[in-house]
Design a protein around this motif. Structure first.
Motif, mmCIF file in Angstrom:
data_model
loop_
_atom_site.group_PDB
_atom_site.id
_atom_site.type_symbol
_atom_site.label_atom_id
_atom_site.label_comp_id
_atom_site.label_asym_id
_atom_site.label_seq_id
_atom_site.Cartn_x
_atom_site.Cartn_y
_atom_site.Cartn_z
ATOM 1 N N ASP A 88 0.824 -1.208 0.000
ATOM 2 C CA ASP A 88 0.000 0.000 0.000
ATOM 3 C C ASP A 88 0.864 1.265 0.000
ATOM 4 N N ASP B 270 1.446 9.485 -5.754
ATOM 5 C CA ASP B 270 1.842 10.838 -5.362
ATOM 6 C C ASP B 270 2.905 11.401 -6.303
ATOM 7 N N GLY C 266 0.817 4.113 -2.935
ATOM 8 C CA GLY C 266 0.580 5.517 -2.635
ATOM 9 C C GLY C 266 1.719 6.409 -3.089
ATOM 10 N N SER C 267 2.941 5.917 -2.924
ATOM 11 C CA SER C 267 4.111 6.679 -3.349
ATOM 12 C C SER C 267 4.105 6.897 -4.855
#
Length: 329
Positions: A309, A317, A313-314
């Motif tokens: 996860d 972003d 997310g990284s």
């Protein structure tokens, strides 16, 4: 936006270790284990592999000593392709990873690559980015360097140990945008295969500045070869109170680079669980933590589903940030 950038690395530094579950991983033991550092010797990826190899063996987690192989090229893309296409089912292989790995996936630099082409195992540390110059540089402050870049974006060559669009590239672009440079893509970024080569470029005079991680610069700072004119931490580091932050010089940029490992996606479940547990055992060791502290790397732990996860997310972003900056359309 800058707050989100900080979240990619630094904000989660307080994350706790995941609980190790009982598993059949105890029945698996790697044979001739190998760690690939996707760069030449020196720099962050090399540090990850050599430190991991040392502690896993010294702690008795692996029975055979681990071979460290440097495989540079394509900002880590050569190693990524090698693992995903040629060694997808290798149970004995782990690979150094960092913010730059997720950045290249997000920006399409690893052609056609997606997160699930490999199995991301864990993060165990994060460190702040910094900008350095030679000890005899005309630039005494980050502000002086940014003023020169505003006057002529191509007048200051900035080295980085990774490819265009990487975290090393993004860091000075963010500072320059804070300084008022409208088109940060006009800056002169010089890509090297690893932090060691980038440092050589700085010391040889082929570039005026270096963008990298603080740990990569520490030895050269202590030897007096370089000066760090800005560190991208929220406040000055307790152990290095003389180094100014970018923020205190008027550039509200905070960013940290996570350090971790991945392995082949097609490896067995037993192997994946073994390596995840092995890295967690290493991360909990006081000696390993002391080594990270000496290198100015803060604890930052993600394992199992948390790691998947976190990387997802990284990547999301960084893709958003890269579009905002203009690195990708």
């Amino acid at each position: 936006m800058f707050a989100k950038f900080a979240r990619i690395g630094a904000v989660a530094v307080t994350a706790t270790l995941a609980t190790v579950t009982a598993s059949t991983a105890q029945d698996f033991q790697p044979e001739n284990p190998q760690c690939i550092a996707p760069s030449n010797p020196g720099g962050g990826w090399d540090f990850i592999c050599r430190t991991t190899a040392r502690y896993l063996f010294d702690l008795g987690v692996i029975e055979d000593s681990m071979q460290v192989t440097n495989m540079s090229g394509g900002g880590g893309g050569v190693a990524f392709a090698h693992v995903s296409k040629e060694r997808n089912e290798d149970n004995n292989l782990i690979v150094a990873a960092s913010m730059s790995t997720s950045a290249r996936i997000a920006q399409g630099i690893y052609e056609g690559a997606v997160q699930d082409d490999v199995h991301f195992l864990a993060t165990f540390g994060a460190e702040y980015g910094a900008i350095a110059v030679r000890a005899d540089s005309e630039f005494e402050t980050l502000t002086q360097m940014m003023d020169a870049i505003l006057a002529d974006p191509r007048s200051v060559g900035i080295a980085g140990g990774s490819s265009v669009g990487s975290f090393d590239h993004i860091k000075p672009m963010l500072v320059a945008r804070e300084a008022g440079l409208d088109d940060v893509t006009k800056m002169k970024y010089v890509s090297f295969d690893g932090g060691g080569e980038a440092m050589t470029g700085l010391l040889s005079g082929s570039v005026e500045a270096l963008s990298g991680d603080f740990s990569e610069m520490l030895g050269f700072l202590e030897s007096g070869d370089i000066r760090i004119i800005g560190i991208m931490a929220p406040e000055r580091l307790e152990s290095f109170p003389d180094i100014p932050t970018a923020r205190e010089q008027g550039y509200d940029v905070v960013g940290a680079n996570w350090r971790g490992l991945y392995m082949p996606a097609g490896a067995s479940d037993e192997a994946k669980e073994f390596w995840s547990n092995a890295i967690q055992t290493m991360a909990e060791d006081p000696g390993f933590q002391a080594t990270l502290e000496e290198a100015a790397i803060a604890p930052f732990n993600n394992f199992g589903d948390d790691m998947h996860d976190f990387v997802a997310g990284s990547i999301a972003d960084i893709e958003k940030l890269s579009r905002e900056i203009g690195i990708i359309e």
